[in-house]
Every structure is written in structure tokens, then in C-alpha cells.
Design a protein around this motif. Structure first.
Motif, short mmCIF file in Angstrom:
data_model
loop_
_atom_site.label_atom_id
_atom_site.label_comp_id
_atom_site.label_asym_id
_atom_site.label_seq_id
_atom_site.Cartn_x
_atom_site.Cartn_y
_atom_site.Cartn_z
N THR A 1 0.78 -1.25 0.00
CA THR A 1 0.00 0.00 0.00
C THR A 1 0.81 1.29 0.00
OG1 THR A 1 -0.05 0.10 2.41
CG2 THR A 1 -1.83 -1.13 1.33
N PHE A 2 2.09 1.21 0.41
CA PHE A 2 2.94 2.39 0.58
C PHE A 2 2.27 3.41 1.51
CE2 PHE A 2 4.87 6.47 -0.42
CZ PHE A 2 6.19 6.15 -0.23
N LEU A 3 1.70 2.92 2.60
CA LEU A 3 1.10 3.87 3.55
C LEU A 3 1.96 4.05 4.80
CD1 LEU A 3 -2.68 3.02 3.06
CD2 LEU A 3 -1.54 5.21 2.56
N LEU B 1 -1.41 -5.25 12.71
CA LEU B 1 -1.23 -5.89 14.02
C LEU B 1 0.26 -6.06 14.33
CD1 LEU B 1 -4.08 -8.58 13.81
CD2 LEU B 1 -4.05 -6.56 15.28
N PHE B 2 1.05 -6.38 13.29
CA PHE B 2 2.51 -6.48 13.52
C PHE B 2 3.05 -5.15 14.05
CE2 PHE B 2 2.86 -10.19 10.47
CZ PHE B 2 3.42 -11.06 11.40
N ARG B 3 2.55 -4.09 13.46
CA ARG B 3 3.00 -2.75 13.90
C ARG B 3 2.71 -2.57 15.40
NH1 ARG B 3 0.55 2.32 14.17
NH2 ARG B 3 1.90 4.09 13.66
N TRP C 1 12.44 4.15 0.29
CA TRP C 1 11.49 3.06 0.55
C TRP C 1 11.98 1.78 -0.11
CZ3 TRP C 1 7.98 -0.25 -1.86
CH2 TRP C 1 7.00 -0.81 -1.02
N MET C 2 11.56 0.67 0.43
CA MET C 2 11.87 -0.65 -0.12
C MET C 2 10.76 -1.58 0.33
SD MET C 2 15.12 -3.04 0.93
CE MET C 2 16.38 -1.82 0.98
N HIS C 3 10.36 -2.49 -0.56
CA HIS C 3 9.31 -3.46 -0.20
C HIS C 3 9.78 -4.32 0.98
CE1 HIS C 3 7.00 -7.23 -0.56
NE2 HIS C 3 6.07 -6.52 -1.17
N ARG D 1 13.45 -5.70 2.11
CA ARG D 1 14.09 -5.45 3.42
C ARG D 1 14.55 -6.78 4.02
NH1 ARG D 1 10.47 -0.37 5.88
NH2 ARG D 1 9.66 0.25 3.86
N HIS D 2 13.73 -7.82 3.83
CA HIS D 2 14.15 -9.15 4.30
C HIS D 2 15.47 -9.55 3.66
CE1 HIS D 2 10.51 -11.44 6.11
NE2 HIS D 2 10.35 -10.15 6.29
N SER D 3 15.54 -9.40 2.33
CA SER D 3 16.73 -9.83 1.60
C SER D 3 17.99 -9.14 2.10
CB SER D 3 16.61 -9.46 0.11
OG SER D 3 15.84 -10.37 -0.56
C1 LIG Z 1 14.57 -4.93 8.37
C2 LIG Z 1 13.23 -4.27 8.34
C3 LIG Z 1 13.08 -2.98 8.82
C4 LIG Z 1 11.82 -2.36 8.81
N1 LIG Z 1 11.70 -1.08 9.27
C5 LIG Z 1 10.47 -0.48 9.31
C6 LIG Z 1 10.32 0.83 9.79
O1 LIG Z 1 11.27 1.49 10.20
N2 LIG Z 1 9.06 1.38 9.78
C7 LIG Z 1 7.97 0.68 9.33
O2 LIG Z 1 6.85 1.21 9.34
N3 LIG Z 1 8.10 -0.58 8.90
C8 LIG Z 1 9.30 -1.18 8.87
N4 LIG Z 1 9.42 -2.47 8.39
C9 LIG Z 1 8.19 -3.23 8.12
C10 LIG Z 1 7.67 -3.22 6.68
O3 LIG Z 1 8.69 -3.55 5.80
C11 LIG Z 1 7.06 -1.88 6.28
O4 LIG Z 1 6.12 -1.46 7.24
C12 LIG Z 1 6.33 -2.02 4.95
O5 LIG Z 1 7.20 -2.52 3.97
C13 LIG Z 1 5.79 -0.68 4.55
O6 LIG Z 1 5.22 -0.72 3.27
P1 LIG Z 1 3.65 -0.64 3.06
O7 LIG Z 1 3.11 0.54 3.76
O8 LIG Z 1 3.41 -0.76 1.61
O9 LIG Z 1 3.20 -1.97 3.82
P2 LIG Z 1 1.87 -2.83 3.69
O10 LIG Z 1 2.27 -4.21 3.35
O11 LIG Z 1 0.90 -2.18 2.80
O12 LIG Z 1 1.32 -2.90 5.17
C14 LIG Z 1 0.42 -1.93 5.71
C15 LIG Z 1 1.01 -1.35 6.95
O13 LIG Z 1 1.24 -2.34 7.94
C16 LIG Z 1 2.41 -2.04 8.70
N5 LIG Z 1 3.38 -3.13 8.52
C17 LIG Z 1 3.52 -3.95 7.47
N6 LIG Z 1 4.47 -4.86 7.70
C18 LIG Z 1 4.97 -4.60 8.92
C19 LIG Z 1 5.97 -5.18 9.71
N7 LIG Z 1 6.65 -6.25 9.33
N8 LIG Z 1 6.25 -4.62 10.89
C20 LIG Z 1 5.57 -3.55 11.34
N9 LIG Z 1 4.59 -2.97 10.64
C21 LIG Z 1 4.29 -3.48 9.44
C22 LIG Z 1 2.97 -0.75 8.13
O14 LIG Z 1 2.53 0.31 8.94
C23 LIG Z 1 2.36 -0.68 6.75
O15 LIG Z 1 2.21 0.61 6.25
C24 LIG Z 1 10.68 -3.08 8.35
C25 LIG Z 1 10.86 -4.38 7.86
C26 LIG Z 1 12.10 -4.96 7.85
C27 LIG Z 1 12.24 -6.36 7.33
#
Ligand SMILES: Cc1cc2nc3c(=O)[nH]c(=O)nc-3n(C[C@H](O)[C@H](O)[C@H](O)COP(=O)(O)OP(=O)(O)OC[C@H]3O[C@@H](n4cnc5c(N)ncnc54)[C@H](O)[C@@H]3O)c2cc1C
Length: 617
Positions: A277-279, A320-322, A403-405, A409-411
């Protein structure tokens, strides 16, 4: 009627919609109302922040300010340039404030700062109202219901959440805002301590942010990148509540995407638009409410019925992970961001460990270089010149776009730590802290611990290949072509492994494999891989197994006093941190070094040094 003169202090909630704290402020029916933001030197000088995140913050502030002015043209987001700890006592008096209202911040610095401000308010007779709003549930309530323990699993979070109660439904944005009172700032401004300035390397001009409390024109304007001495950002991503809500609307309209979202099935190689979602950057700055996001998605899921995904892989599962990481941080405090003194984080004798302040037990932001090779690998990882195109593309995407997916980030996190370099996860977390738009201390530290298998996750034998994993998602190597333009004309067959390409193919693509990409970079060159990945993976897995067998955690006595080394007696033949060039602050490793003093060291067999020697041949 008693006068109610209310300061609403915006911090990590740069929005008008679903703000329980803002509602509490307005419910006071203020006779004077000031929406303010304090330009806090802690973040300006002591927190690592890349240009892209600064720009995103300014975007969020500007957008919020416009929305505030739309509701009342006499208002905007008033920015005051001074540390809140010294500013508020003066402001309470000068503006005859009766109430201070803000959203709860459970971050380590946030708690400390708020304590000081609340004490000042008490002395001044100002009533403080604090409301939880950054997370689905109040993180402190989650900790209480989890027996005072950090939530180290989704199950623990959900069980505690169930006891706290239903996730609150979002509340609407206000329709009007009261007028401000007078805003005299005829008191002295306390100048901030600017050293050490962790952002100095990014400033190309003098930082003039603190010349006066109300800014250069005395109108409490929002800062600009120029004022901060920063050049322009490089990210195409812009911030603000309006963009966040538009983005969310668009996602919600796509009911199939929203209801059936499964994180492991989204591509880390997709960048325009991203597959997720990039939110996250909007959530970080509070430009989007997490409960708004949650309930909009949950309502779609409920209506969708059969075939909808569910936590942990679903969209609500991600949120929920957040909350899980926020509650873990709330329980552990500042040690959640480090290994030292952290009882939940496994101790692994990684290379490049953090330095700790012996008086506080908290990391200083500096690190020991126990191995020059590890330091070179770290720099090559950070700057995207490892010679593994998949890793390099991801790291350059992070630096350029912020930003990175998640699976990207896992990789890169696995590669830096347990699946390649055997370097301390705290080094990687610091790079992410600097460059991520969405850097969230709790989520960053928690995910780095997960990926390095030091907490939350333990399957250290499952490593990400820097070749096969990327290929699985992106056969043509589009992400690599975009972010590693040196390789853009290379045949897809070799794009993940250019070192396997025959010379004529390399020539045709206009590329020579040469150098380390750091100090000897020439046009038309790209480095060879910095090590043999399969060999390194095995070394790391063996070393992780050993560390798991030893079974120490960051708060264990042996870790803190340095006797941990005695439990790794074969450190000359297996991967383990080298001895440290000690300057007295890290008793643990000093002892470690002393216990080896005078010993004749065996030649390394498969250690990091051996791998480096082999590569140099
Ligand atoms: C090494 C590493 C470091 C990270 N550092 C951060 C960080 O500093 N800040 C951050 O917000 N996320 C972090 N993440 C978690 C995750 O990668 C990002 O939240 C996510 O990629 C954001 O993109 P999105 O909004 O498109 O996520 P979506 O997949 O669309 O998810 C929706 C929302 O859920 C939350 N979310 C999703 N995955 C996770 C997760 N694993 N842990 C916690 N919340 C999550 C985020 O708020 C996200 O915006 C990290 C992951 C890794 C592996």
C-alpha cells in the motif's frame, strides 16, 4: 465563564481525522486555541534523518497547516523553534495557557521529553491531557494485559488486545476550530546544543533553523529545506494527510486487492506502483490514522466474505505487527533498540558491534571495527556496491527513494547479518534509520531482530539467496535495470550474476567487472561479488547454530562482563567477532581481549578474513 486557553501540541499525529487527542482538546470548548509544533533539536541534531524523510515531514506539516487554515483562516500550524522542554515553561506564562493536550508517545525519547514537559505544566498549574492515538490499542494497556511483558508474538498481541477491548472506530475530523489567543514571544530563546550533529554530513549550507523562535519572518512559518541547510530530496514520494487519504480511498475502492491481500504474495521487485500500500510513511508521521486504515480494510473484508485473507498475512495483519512492535518497545524501553541489556534479544557475536555508554548501558551511536573486511563489506552493502545486483538495487532504491518493499528489506537484512556478512543488525538498523521515509524506531528494531533471528523468529537456517530470490519475482531484472543503471543493457540471463557473463556479453552491455565500487569507481564498471555467497551462507549458519547452542541474551551477565568469549573457544576457526580496539567503555570485550592476550592465534580457516583473502586472489 472560566477561560480555557488550550495549546494543542502536534507531534506524531500530523492529521485532523481520527485524532482522539485533538478531539479532547476541542471538547474543552477553548476560548483560545493554538495548534503548534515545536521544532525539537533532539530530532534536528541527535536523530539520523535523510533528506527524503525531512522533506516528507515538511510536506506533512504544510498539508496539515493548509487544512487547519481551511477550518479557520486565523489559524495554521504554528511552528516554534525551540526545545519543548525549555520552551513550554515560558509559553505557559506568556500565553496564559490553561491546558496542554497531545497524543501519547511511547517512544523512548518521547516518554522522557513528555515527563519533563508535564512536570513543568504541573508547576505552572496547566492541566495536561494525553490520549493514545498512534496505535490500534494503547501500547501501555497491551503491556499491562500481557503481564508487564513485551509482546514477542502475534498471538501474545492478539490475546492482550482481546483483553484491552475492541479496536476503537475512527472519529471524524473537526468541522471548525476556535480562534487563537495572542502569541507574543517576547521572552529569551534558549539556543540548542548543536553538537554532535548526526545530520551534519547532509548539510550543504549553514543551518539557520534556530535564529528566532517564530522563524525568519516572525510568523511561525514551517521550516524549509534551505533554512535547515539541506539540498533537495531525491525521492518522488510526497507526504501529507490529503495524499494519504486519497491513497487509502483508492486502495479501498479495489475491494479484491484489499480483501485478499497477502503480504508473502506481493512482489519486492515492483516499484511503480509498489505492490503493497505504501502507507507506512504516512502512518509514521501520523498523517494517516492506523484505526482509520484498519477499519476501512476490515469493513471491506467483512463484506467480501469467503476468500478474504486473514491475519497475519492480510492487510489488517500487517497493522497488528505494527502494534506488536510498539507494545514490545513500550515494555522494554530504550534497550529494545539494541542487544546490550535487552533480555529479549539473543546475543550473537557479530562483527562491528555497537559501543555502549557504561554509565547508562545504552548504545552511543558509534561502533567498534573488529574486522577491516567486515567494515568494507558493510560500506559496500550500505552504498549498493556488493557486486550482487539484487542487493545493490534494493539498497540504492532505499537511498534514492527512501522506501523498499518488505521482502526486499528481508533480503538485504538477512544478507548483512546471518546470511552473508555476519555483521551486527544494529549497523543495518542505523542505515535504515537514516534513509527510510517510514523509519519507525519500534518497527525498525523489531524487524531487524526478526530478520537477524535474534528475537521474534528463529529459523536461521532459512536464508535469502541474493540471486534466486530476486529472480523468482523479476526474471527480466527490471528493478536492477532501474536502480543499477550500469547493468541496464545486460542480458536477463546474467543480470543477477554478471560475473557469469561471457566477456562478449559484458562488452555488448558496456560494462567491465572491476574494483570494489567504493573508492575506485570508474565509469562503465561494476564490482565482482564481494564474496562467495554459498560459502558465506554456510559459515553464517554454522556460527548461528553455535550461538544458539550457547543461548545467551543481551542482558545476561556473560554478555555484559565479557566472559561470553569463553563460551566460544573455537573462535579462531569459526565466525566470531574479532577482538576489539577498546577505549575503556566496553568492559565486556575488554575482558574478552585480555583473556586472549599472549595466546598464539591459529590461522583462520573459514573466517571472514579467510573469505576476504580468497576473494583478493
Ligand atoms: C529490516 C526491516 C526494517 C523495517 N523497518 C520499518 C520501519 O522502520 N518502519 C515501518 O513502518 N516498517 C518497517 N518495516 C516493516 C515493513 O517492511 C514496512 O512497514 C512495509 O514494507 C511498509 O510498506 P507498506 O506501507 O506498503 O506496507 P503494507 O504491506 O501495505 O502494510 C500496511 C502497513 O502495515 C504495517 N506493517 C507492514 N508490515 C509490517 C511489519 N513487518 N512490521 C511492522 N509494521 C508493518 C505498516 O505500517 C504498513 O504501512 C521493516 C521491515 C524490515 C524487514
Amino acid at each position: 465563564m472560566a477561560k480555557t486557553r488550550v495549546i494543542y501540541w502536534f507531534r506524531t499525529d500530523l492529521r485532523l481525522h481520527d485524532s482522539p487527542a485533538l478531539k479532547a482538546a476541542l471538547d474543552l470548548n477553548p476560548t483560545a486555541f493554538w495548534p503548534i509544533f515545536t521544532w525539537d533539536p533532539h530530532y534536528v541534531y541527535r536523530a539520523r534523518g535523510g533528506l527524503n524523510r525531512w522533506q516528507f515531514l515538511l510536506d506533512c506539516q504544510n498539508d496539515l497547516s493548509k487544512s487547519i487554515s481551511k477550518l479557520n483562516p486565523k489559524l495554521k500550524l504554528f511552528v516554534l523553534r525551540e526545545a519543548p522542554q525549555s520552551l513550554f515553561p515560558k509559553l505557559f506564562k506568556a500565553w496564559e495557557v490553561t491546558h496542554l493536550v497531545f497524543e501519547k508517545d511511547t517512544g523512548s525519547y518521547g516518554r522522557e521529553r513528555d515527563q519533563v514537559v508535564m512536570e513543568a505544566a504541573k508547576k505552572a498549574g496547566v492541566v495536561v491531557i494525553v490520549k493514545s492515538g498512534r496505535t490500534l490499542w494503547d501500547s501501555d494497556e497491551i503491556v499491562k494485559k500481557n503481564g508487564g511483558e513485551p509482546t514477542m508474538s502475534m498471538a501474545a498481541l492478539r490475546a492482550a488486545g482481546g483483553k484491552v477491548g475492541k479496536i476503537p472506530r475512527p472519529i471524524p475530523a473537526p468541522k471548525h476550530l476556535p480562534d487563537p489567543g495572542g502569541m507574543a514571544v517576547d521572552f529569551e530563546q534558549d539556543q540548542p546544543e548543536t553538537a554532535p550533529d548526526l545530520n551534519a554530513s547532509r548539510r550543504t549550507e549553514k543551518d539557520t533553523g534556530y535564529r528566532s523562535i517564530a522563524g525568519p519572518s516572525g510568523d511561525f512559518a514551517i521550516e524549509t529545506m534551505e533554512e535547515l541547510g539541506f539540498p533537495s530530496a531525491t525521492t518522488p514520494h510526497r507526504g501529507g494527510e490529503s495524499i494519504a487519504l486519497e491513497r487509502l480511498d483508492k486502495i479501498i475502492q479495489d475491494t479484491k486487492y484489499t480483501a485478499t491481500f497477502e503480504k508473502p504474495n506481493t512482489s519486492p521487485a515492483q516499484f511503480d506502483p509498489p505492490a503493497t500500500t505504501f502507507l507506512s510513511p504516512f502512518l509514521h508521521f501520523g498523517a494517516l490514522s492506523v484505526r482509520e486504515f484498519y477499519w476501512r480494510v476490515q469493513d471491506v473484508v467483512d463484506a467480501y466474505g469467503k476468500g478474504a485473507s486473514s491475519p497475519p498475512t492480510s492487510l489488517t495483519g500487517q497493522l497488528l505487527f505494527r502494534d506488536m512492535y510498539f507494545a514490545a518497545q513500550a515494555a522494554l524501553g530504550p534497550v529494545f533498540h539494541q542487544t546490550a541489556n535487552n533480555p529479549s534479544c539473543r546475543f550473537i557475536p557479530w562483527h562491528l558491534p555497537s559501543k555502549t555508554d557504561p554509565s547508562t548501558g545504552i548504545v552511543t551511536g558509534e561502533y567498534h571495527v573488529d574486522s577491516d573486511t567486515a567494515e568494507t563489506w558493510f560500506q559496500r552493502w550500505k552504498h549498493g556496491v556488493t557486486g550482487f545486483p539484487w542487493i545493490d538495487a534494493l539498497m540504492r532504491q532505499l537511498k534514492q527513494d527512501g522506501w523498499m518493499h518488505h521482502l526486499g528489506r528481508h533480503s538485504v537484512a538477512c544478507f548483512l547479518t546471518r546470511g552473508g556478512c555476519y555483521i551486527d543488525w544494529e549497523r543495518g538498523a542505523e542505515v535504515f534509520e537514516e534513509w527510510l521515509l517510514d523509519h519507525e524506531p519500534a518497527c525498525n528494531a523489531g524487524n531487524w531482530q526478526w530478520l537477524s533471528c535474534t528475537a521474534f523468529f528463529a529459523q536461521f537456517f532459512r536464508c535469502y539467496s541474493p540471486v534466486a530470490f530476486g529472480k523468482k519475482w523479476d526474471k527480466e531484472g527490471d528493478l536492477i535495470r532501474k536502480f543499477v543503471p550500469e547493468l541496464k543493457d545486460l542480458d536477463a540471463k546474467y543480470i543477477y550474476e554478471p560475473w557469469k557473463a561471457p566477456l562478449p556479453d559484458l562488452k555488448k552491455a558496456g560494462i567491465r567487472l572491476k574494483g570494489n565500487g567504493l573508492d575506485d569507481k570508474e565509469d562503465g564498471t561494476y564490482p565482482k561479488p564481494m564474496f562467495d555467497f554459498n560459502e558465506r551462507r554456510q559459515i553464517c549458519i554454522d556460527a548461528m547454530k553455535k550461538a544458539y547452542d550457547v543461548g545467551l541474551h543481551g542482558a545476561d551477565k556473560q554478555v555484559l562482563d565479557g566472559s561470553w568469549r569463553e563460551l566460544f573457544p573455537d573462535s579462531d576457526t569459526s565466525e566470531v567477532r574479532g577482538e576489539l580496539d577498546i577505549d575503556g567503555e566496553d568492559g565486556g570485550d575488554k575482558k574478552g581481549r585480555e583473556s586472549h592476550a599472549g595466546e598464539k592465534r591459529a590461522k583462520p580457516k573459514n573466517t571472514i578474513a579467510a573469505a576476504f583473502k580468497k576473494q583478493k586472489k
